[in-house]
Scaffold this motif. Structure first.
Motif, short mmCIF file in Angstrom:
data_model
loop_
_atom_site.label_atom_id
_atom_site.label_comp_id
_atom_site.label_asym_id
_atom_site.label_seq_id
_atom_site.Cartn_x
_atom_site.Cartn_y
_atom_site.Cartn_z
N ASP A 114 17.49 17.35 1.08
CA ASP A 114 18.79 16.76 0.75
C ASP A 114 18.75 15.26 1.08
OD1 ASP A 114 21.98 17.46 0.57
OD2 ASP A 114 21.53 15.77 1.89
N PRO A 115 19.19 14.42 0.14
CA PRO A 115 19.08 12.97 0.38
C PRO A 115 19.89 12.46 1.56
CG PRO A 115 20.11 13.44 -1.77
CD PRO A 115 19.63 14.73 -1.23
N VAL A 116 21.00 13.11 1.89
CA VAL A 116 21.74 12.70 3.09
C VAL A 116 20.89 13.00 4.32
CG1 VAL A 116 23.70 13.32 4.57
CG2 VAL A 116 24.06 12.89 2.12
N GLN A 117 20.37 14.20 4.34
CA GLN A 117 19.50 14.61 5.45
C GLN A 117 18.31 13.67 5.58
OE1 GLN A 117 21.05 16.88 7.00
NE2 GLN A 117 19.57 16.59 8.64
N PHE A 118 17.76 13.32 4.43
CA PHE A 118 16.57 12.45 4.41
C PHE A 118 16.88 11.09 5.03
CE2 PHE A 118 13.55 9.64 2.01
CZ PHE A 118 12.39 10.13 2.59
N ARG A 119 18.07 10.53 4.70
CA ARG A 119 18.47 9.25 5.31
C ARG A 119 18.56 9.40 6.83
NH1 ARG A 119 19.29 8.99 0.06
NH2 ARG A 119 19.67 6.97 -0.89
N LEU A 120 19.21 10.48 7.25
CA LEU A 120 19.42 10.66 8.71
C LEU A 120 18.09 10.86 9.43
CD1 LEU A 120 22.62 12.92 8.56
CD2 LEU A 120 22.51 10.48 9.16
N MET A 121 17.15 11.55 8.77
CA MET A 121 15.84 11.79 9.39
C MET A 121 15.06 10.50 9.59
SD MET A 121 14.73 15.06 7.10
CE MET A 121 13.07 15.24 7.71
N ASN A 122 15.34 9.52 8.75
CA ASN A 122 14.59 8.27 8.83
C ASN A 122 15.43 7.09 9.34
OD1 ASN A 122 11.79 8.86 7.68
ND2 ASN A 122 13.19 9.88 6.23
N HIS A 123 16.52 7.46 9.97
CA HIS A 123 17.42 6.47 10.56
C HIS A 123 16.69 5.73 11.69
CE1 HIS A 123 21.40 5.03 11.89
NE2 HIS A 123 20.91 5.16 13.12
N THR A 124 17.04 4.48 11.88
CA THR A 124 16.42 3.75 13.00
C THR A 124 17.49 3.18 13.93
OG1 THR A 124 15.02 1.89 13.59
CG2 THR A 124 16.12 1.74 11.47
N ASP A 125 17.28 3.37 15.23
CA ASP A 125 18.26 2.95 16.23
C ASP A 125 18.04 1.53 16.74
OD1 ASP A 125 20.00 5.15 16.30
OD2 ASP A 125 18.50 6.30 17.40
N THR A 126 16.91 0.94 16.35
CA THR A 126 16.73 -0.49 16.63
C THR A 126 16.21 -1.13 15.36
OG1 THR A 126 14.46 -0.10 17.35
CG2 THR A 126 16.14 -0.19 19.09
N ASP A 127 16.29 -2.44 15.29
CA ASP A 127 15.81 -3.12 14.08
C ASP A 127 14.28 -3.19 14.12
OD1 ASP A 127 15.10 -4.74 12.01
OD2 ASP A 127 16.42 -6.41 12.54
N PRO A 128 13.61 -2.45 13.24
CA PRO A 128 12.15 -2.44 13.27
C PRO A 128 11.54 -3.73 12.73
CG PRO A 128 12.96 -1.11 11.44
CD PRO A 128 14.17 -1.60 12.17
N ASP A 129 12.34 -4.51 12.06
CA ASP A 129 11.86 -5.77 11.49
C ASP A 129 11.83 -6.85 12.56
OD1 ASP A 129 11.41 -8.03 9.88
OD2 ASP A 129 13.53 -8.20 9.33
N LYS A 130 12.94 -7.08 13.20
CA LYS A 130 13.02 -8.14 14.22
C LYS A 130 12.65 -7.63 15.61
CE LYS A 130 16.68 -10.86 11.97
NZ LYS A 130 17.68 -10.01 11.29
N ASN A 131 12.52 -6.30 15.74
CA ASN A 131 12.27 -5.72 17.05
C ASN A 131 13.36 -6.04 18.06
OD1 ASN A 131 10.33 -3.93 17.88
ND2 ASN A 131 8.67 -5.38 17.45
#
Lengths: 327, 746, 212
Positions: B383-400
């Protein structure tokens, strides 16, 4: 817009006289198409004869014929109880066209006479045989998504934009006109021309002739008709393809049928063979599919409008399904 | 501390300028009546590239009422242009087109001449009489045919650390080794802002070196500076008025050649010149969202964890000026993935220069990214909603860096519930309503929560009313209303006693209205000004009542135009009495405000998610958007009514992007063929269903003292993919080239 | 400064054949307010261009927002440009000038029409109502109130047209459901996208039952 002479006609004869004196003059009624074309320099009449106040706006019923004056407003016709009762297809087609404001201005005569909305016709810097004979057809090798799949020529592949006219064609209407030689009646199917070698001429109306009205004979289609307009947005857009479908059904058998298409040719496109194929057939998807197949004989697409070869038959079937209350 | 949820801020107050707008009294740029005004009409090129051989103005000049026909052949020289005529180093990224500067034609529709006459009708007619001869060069306007010629932007060549440079985290193309991977191409056509108000300017030289313009722009100060530079006159001699702006969506973020054309004309005819572009000219002269090709390589493991995304984009620009936008930024920070790569290129063509259009590059990029997310979720049978939540990030992986605030998960959960996501079938074409196929889709949006520097003046008058002033413009979000609410809250004066004047370059500094940063930027300056005003009032208070002596602002309550002791509220004095006591007719405070350095320790973004239910007719390909739910994490919501309006407006723009909008060019002529509202479709009433808006409404005090994060852009970013994903869910057809018109679905 | 393409405004500019021809033509026409003799004389004597220009205008009587106006206009002036540029009633907006956006919607004898596609001279003797004519002093029309309350706008540019159209939509009897309102309001584009709020405003006025 060029400066022009303005004359307001108070009777039809005066309007005809004014026009016949001057080849560069034009009638104006609702103005919804002409004013637009003049602003863009597409037409440049030196004289405008305002016919909007002529007494040609009556809607009446005489001798099993509905008579609609040429100056009746599109909104007036669409809201008219007689029209809604006898020819709901016409009311539907009118309401599918333009916007409420434009329908409050546009007249029946003007609607029939409106010019194509071809992008090349509308841009005076691009070639267009209809606007400027001999310059070539810009759409032929250009962006032709909105263009014709029937009846075109190598001079012009534009389509007629009217919805109302598609319904009038399906309803076997007649156009009543008056010119210097008196009045004549033109069957709706003969009113508009195919482009041929002279795409600059849209209709068989003679120079100086004035449309007095249209006449729609009684028919048995009021219960089973539908105007389907497929367009790029839900409202206020010209048709990709439109279908006026009307059936006379008795005991689930089709007794008579009318089908006309919009958005596919230089004139509203009647599908006589498809109509004939339906007569005596049961109301069924199969009958409609067969009619749609016949309807598409001779159709040819261009680079961007190939989709109409599928959208048109799909829409014919869909319109017939709705008309026959299958859906 | 949580002062922002009480009655003023957040209150769905009616707009302070609403009455002017509903009565027709609001004045836009072409609506100022100046004595002896004349009318300008632009004559545009009809070729895409070449040189002007001659401008034959004879017939036009003979036409009644015509005052002048101005082109490069006779235009006065703009003094500011002479300085850098032959620079040793050309400006990075080129420069804007200069009206009537030379005989070169760079794009079709370029202004070639301006006809000035005493009435609009006469100017319009005479413009058609101007005959222009060209020497035509071969032009290149076809993006697809020239895609191979895309280049690294000049700004990146000059500064390799630019955010537009190629990016790699882990391995740029790491997706290639994933268990499930897709490579997908998306095309976003040229879109045109098309605000309802046609671009207009009324230019008037009050003296030889004194210019006033009523101009449709998004920033009066940047425009003032630009014109002062052009005419080499002191900046205070240029006055820019933009009290009301009839929509802009970004096209007022750049000064365009028609503006200078009108100013040149006004100088030459020695009369005020009013110029309003035609709707066609809006397609050729004032920017657009560029045609953009994108390719996404995306990979995930079988459990649904993203392992890599590689996102490439090529955007169109003009041959003379480089336009760039952040098409790929969200791919770097939106989802957790060990391998991310982005690559941005530009394709200069013989066209006019694009400009940011609402949600700018991010909206274009989100169409590709959020479509690709949907596509791989489908490939994974997740499910695409589930997929978004599974790959959610709690910090900014770009700027660290940690997020300043992020409530995206909450948005997704609320949105899914409100749209009725549970009714969705994972398999396409699984739900029907009568004949119609029903589909559900979602898309996520994000945009940087920016704040700039600004100053605001406040004048407390003897009658207790307060007038605030800022040079900022309001293109529609309701800036004045929000500022009144913030000022009311922070000064303790009821909103009906506050006026917020804007849209005038004589007022204190404010940047362009853009990038969803106005409330954060100007609102912060309002807060600072209120604080300074309160300090002044407190300083004056002991003269009225000694009990206020020696107190700090924090010890005192400011409410309804009174100061009172917080510990003893019956001790109070009216602001107006303080003025009276000192014999002052007014109290004037000017304060500036800029972001603090502390904020740099965080990554600051607004987030949104959009859910759409669409119905598709299988026979005719007609699409009807039946319902949209949009949820935003935009920090504090200052006015729920105007904020919700912005969100539904963004969704409407997204419906246009997904289903309707495309400026089609005939490349034989390098000229648009869909160039008015008849051929270039934008949504009408019948296209727009009920739209439900939900706000998290949690403040982000790292961004600014009100806790706002901005929402103009996130309102549209992610909407188009929500709709196209829903169309896929309804039909099983994946259309990767916008707009999704009926022909693509049959 | 090169003045080659600037007219000398004092000299009155050389007349040309087409202008004279035009005036001659005018003289033989019927139905317009030119006195043929005057026109002919003007042409032949090459009178001042100002007079010639005046002769291109024709008289027009309108009632605008309850006020009678006697005007002289060129026939090519649209009602929209007349309102905005000559009567300074700028509440009526120009959004496209081609009848494709609805921003210029006004009422003629109570019916909504597009002023951009209307030649002003064709409205001789008619009653025109613009957005400026709705409120009674400080008291707003119920539709104006409803637009304020429901925030039926953002930038405000399409708003006068939306309001004029919304009032007509109710009068015409096409506001019986949200869906019907959406269809019958589709001639009024709002690029800011405030559509749902506009529909809410119309529903409220319709249900409120006040005369519009």
């Amino acid at each position: 817009m060029i400066q022009f002479q303005y004359t307001r006609a108070t009777e039809a004869r005066m309007a005809l006289d004014a026009i016949s004196k001057d080849q560069s003059s034009m009638f104006i009624a609702g103005g919804t198409n002409l004013v637009d074309l003049m602003k863009r320099g597409i037409v440049t009449p030196e004289r405008i004869v305002d016919i909007s106040r002529l007494p040609l706006n009556k809607i009446s019923y005489e001798g099993k014929v509905l008579k609609i004056g040429s100056l009746a407003l599109n909104s007036t016709v669409a809201e008219n109880k007689l029209v809604q009762h006898k020819h709901p297809l016409l009311a539907q087609a009118l309401n599918a066209g333009a916007s409420a404001q434009i329908r409050n201005m546009a007249t029946v005569g003007g609607n029939i006479l409106q010019r194509t909305r071809c992008h090349y016709f509308y841009d005076t810097s691009l070639p267009c045989n209809k606007r400027e004979p001999g310059t070539g057809c810009g759409a032929l090798e250009g962006f032709n998504r909105m263009h014709a799949i029937f009846g075109f020529s190598d001079k012009c592949i534009a389509v007629h934009p009217s919805d109302m006219s598609v319904a009038l064609l399906a309803l076997d209407a007649t156009v009543l006109v008056e010119g210097s030689k008196g009045q004549r009646r033109i069957p709706f199917g003969d009113f508009h021309r195919l482009p041929g070698d002279k795409p600059e001429i849209d209709t068989n109306l003679l120079p100086g002739e004035l449309i007095l009205g249209v006449e729609v004979p009684d028919n048995g289609f009021a219960k089973n008709s539908h105007y389907l307009k497929v367009r790029d947005r839900a409202s206020y857009a010209f048709a990709l393809v439109s279908v006026a479908a009307a059936l006379q059904i008795e005991k689930k058998v089709i007794k008579d049928a009318r089908i006309a298409l919009g958005g596919v040719a230089h004139k509203p496109w009647r599908l006589a063979e498809a109509e004939r194929s339906l007569i005596g057939k049961p109301v069924s998807e199969a009958s409609f599919q067969q009619a749609a197949l016949l309807a598409m004989q001779g159709a040819k697409g261009f680079k961007h409008n190939e989709f109409k070869l599928k959208l048109a038959p799909n829409s014919i079937v869909q319109a017939l399904k709705v008309a026959s209350r299958m859906v | 501390m949580n002062r922002f949820f009480d009655k003023v801020i957040g209150d769905p107050m009616n707009r302070v300028d609403g009455k002017l707008k509903v009565t027709g009294a609001a004045r836009y740029s072409a609506e100022y009546q100046l004595p002896n005004i004349s009318y300008g009409v632009i004559v545009s090129s009809t070729i895409a590239k070449g040189r002007i051989r001659s401008v034959d103005a004879k017939a036009a000049l003979r036409s009644p009422g015509v005052i002048a026909v101005i082109s490069h052949e006779n235009a006065i020289r703009v003094p500011g242009w002479a300085d850098n005529e032959h620079p040793t180093e050309p400006p990075t990224g080129g420069r804007p087109l200069r009206a009537f500067h030379n005989n070169r034609v760079y794009s079709n529709g370029q202004p070639i001449a301006i006809v000035v006459a005493d009435t609009y009708e006469r100017a319009r007619h005479a413009a058609m009489l101007v005959k222009i001869e060209y020497d035509t060069d071969k032009h290149e306007t076809n993006f697809e045919a020239n895609k191979g010629k895309a280049v690294v932007p000049a700004v990146v060549k000059k500064n390799p650390k630019s955010g537009l440079a190629d990016y790699e985290r882990g391995q740029a193309e790491g997706y290639k080794t994933a268990a499930v991977k897709l490579e997908l191409e998306y095309v976003h056509p040229t879109e045109v802002h098309n605000p309802m108000e046609l671009q207009a300017i009324t230019a008037h030289w009050e003296a030889d070196d004194k210019l006033i313009v009523y101009d449709k722009v998004q920033g009066t100060k940047p425009t003032q500076q630009a014109f002062a530079n052009e005419w080499k006159i002191p900046v205070q001699n240029v006055k820019v008025i933009s009290e009301f702006v009839g929509g802009a969506f970004g096209n007022g973020l750049h000064n365009w050649p028609h503006e200078t054309a009108a100013i040149i004309a006004a100088k030459m005819v020695k009369r005020p010149v009013k110029l309003m572009l035609t709707r066609e000219q809006m397609f050729f002269m004032v920017g657009y969202r560029p045609y953009t090709w994108q390719k996404i390589g995306i990979g995930a493991d079988k459990d649904g964890k993203l392992t890599g995304i590689y996102h490439e984009a090529i955007g169109q620009t003009s041959s003379y000026e480089e336009f760039t936008e952040s098409t790929l930024q969200q791919t770097r920070m939106m989802y957790t993935s060990p391998n991310i790569g982005t690559k941005y290129r530009l394709l200069p063509l013989d066209v006019s220069t694009p400009i940011w259009m609402r949600g700018p590059g991010e909206a274009t990029g989100a169409f590709a990214l959020e479509s690709a997310m949907d596509e791989i979720a489908f490939a994974l049978n997740i499910d695409p909603v589930q997929f978004r939540l599974m790959n959610h990030t709690d910090t900014d992986p770009d700027k660290n860096l940690p997020w300043s605030t992020k409530y995206l998960k909450e948005c997704i959960q609320v949105g899914a519930e409100k749209i009725g996501w549970s009714k969705r079938s994972l398999k396409p074409a699984g739900v029907r309503s009568g004949e119609w196929l029903v589909g559900y889709g979602m898309g996520v949006g994000t945009f940087g929560a920016h704040r700039g520097a600004a100053a605001v003046r406040a004048k407390l008058l003897a009658n207790g009313t307060v007038v605030f002033q800022s040079a900022v413009t309001d293109i529609g979000p309701g800036t004045g209303t929000a500022m009144v609410q913030i000022a009311s809250e922070h000064l303790g004066v009821s909103p009906d006693k506050i006026t917020f004047q804007l849209g005038n370059s004589d007022f204190p500094q404010a940047p362009n209205q853009g990038g969803s940063a106005t409330v954060a930027t100007v609102g912060s300056a309002v807060v600072a000004t209120c604080k300074a005003m309160k300090e002044k009032l407190l300083g004056m208070a002991p003269a009225a009542d000694k009990r206020f002596a020696g107190l700090k602002v924090e010890d005192v309550t400011f409410d309804k135009g009174y100061l009172s002791l917080s510990r003893s509220p019956s001790v109070k004095v009216a602001f107006t009495d303080l003025l009276k006591k000192q014999n002052l007719s007014e109290l004037d405070v000017l304060q500036d405000s800029k972001p603090n350095q502390e904020a740099n320790k965080y990554s600051k973004y607004s987030f949104s998610v959009h859910f759409a239910e669409v119905h598709v007719h299988p026979a005719t390909g007609q699409v009807r958007v039946k319902k949209v739910v949009t949820c935003a994490d935009a920090g504090t919501i200052v006015n729920k009514k105007t904020a919700a309006n912005q969100m539904i407006g963004g969704v409407t723009g997204g419906i246009g992007m997904a289903l309707q909008e495309e400026a089609v060019m005939d490349h034989r002529f390098g000229r648009y063929v869909t160039k008015d509202f008849g051929d270039y479709h934008v949504p009408v009433h019948a296209d727009v269903p009920p739209i439900e808006v939900y706000f998290v409404n949690k403040p982000d005090y790292i961004v600014d003292p009100m806790g706002t994060k901005g929402l103009g852009e996130i309102a549209i970013i992610g909407v188009a993919p929500a709709i196209t994903n829903a169309i896929f869910n309804a039909t099983g057809k994946r259309i990767r080239e916008l707009p999704v018109t009926p022909d693509k679905l049959i | 400064m090169d003045k080659s393409n600037l007219k000398n405004q004092q000299s009155g500019e050389p007349r040309n054949e087409s202008r004279r021809g035009f005036l001659k033509q005018s003289a033989v026409l019927t139905g317009v307010a030119l006195t043929p003799a005057v026109a002919l004389k003007a042409a032949e004597n090459q009178w001042d261009e100002k007079l010639a220009e005046a002769l291109e205008k024709i008289p027009l009587k309108l009632e605008v927002n309850g006020v009678s106006k006697s005007l002289m206009v060129e026939p090519r002036v649209t009602l929209l440009d007349l309102l905005r540029e000559q009567l300074h009633l700028t509440g009526t907006k120009k959004g496209c000038d081609y009848g494709q956006c609805g921003a210029c919607t006004v009422h003629v004898n109570g019916n909504r029409v597009l002023s951009c596609l209307t030649l002003a001279v064709m409205q001789d003797g008619q009653k025109i109502t613009t957005i400026e004519g709705l409120a009674e002093g400080e008291k707003l029309h119920p539709m104006q109130d409803a637009f304020l309350k429901h925030d039926g706008f953002q930038c405000g540019y399409c708003t006068p047209g939306q309001i004029m159209s919304a009032i007509a939509c109710i009068r015409e009897g096409h506001a019986d459901s949200a869906e019907e309102i959406r269809e019958y309001m589709s001639g009024n584009i709002c690029r800011c996208g405030a559509y749902p709020n506009i529909v809410d405003a119309i529903v409220e006025v319709k249900n409120g039952g006040k005369k519009v």
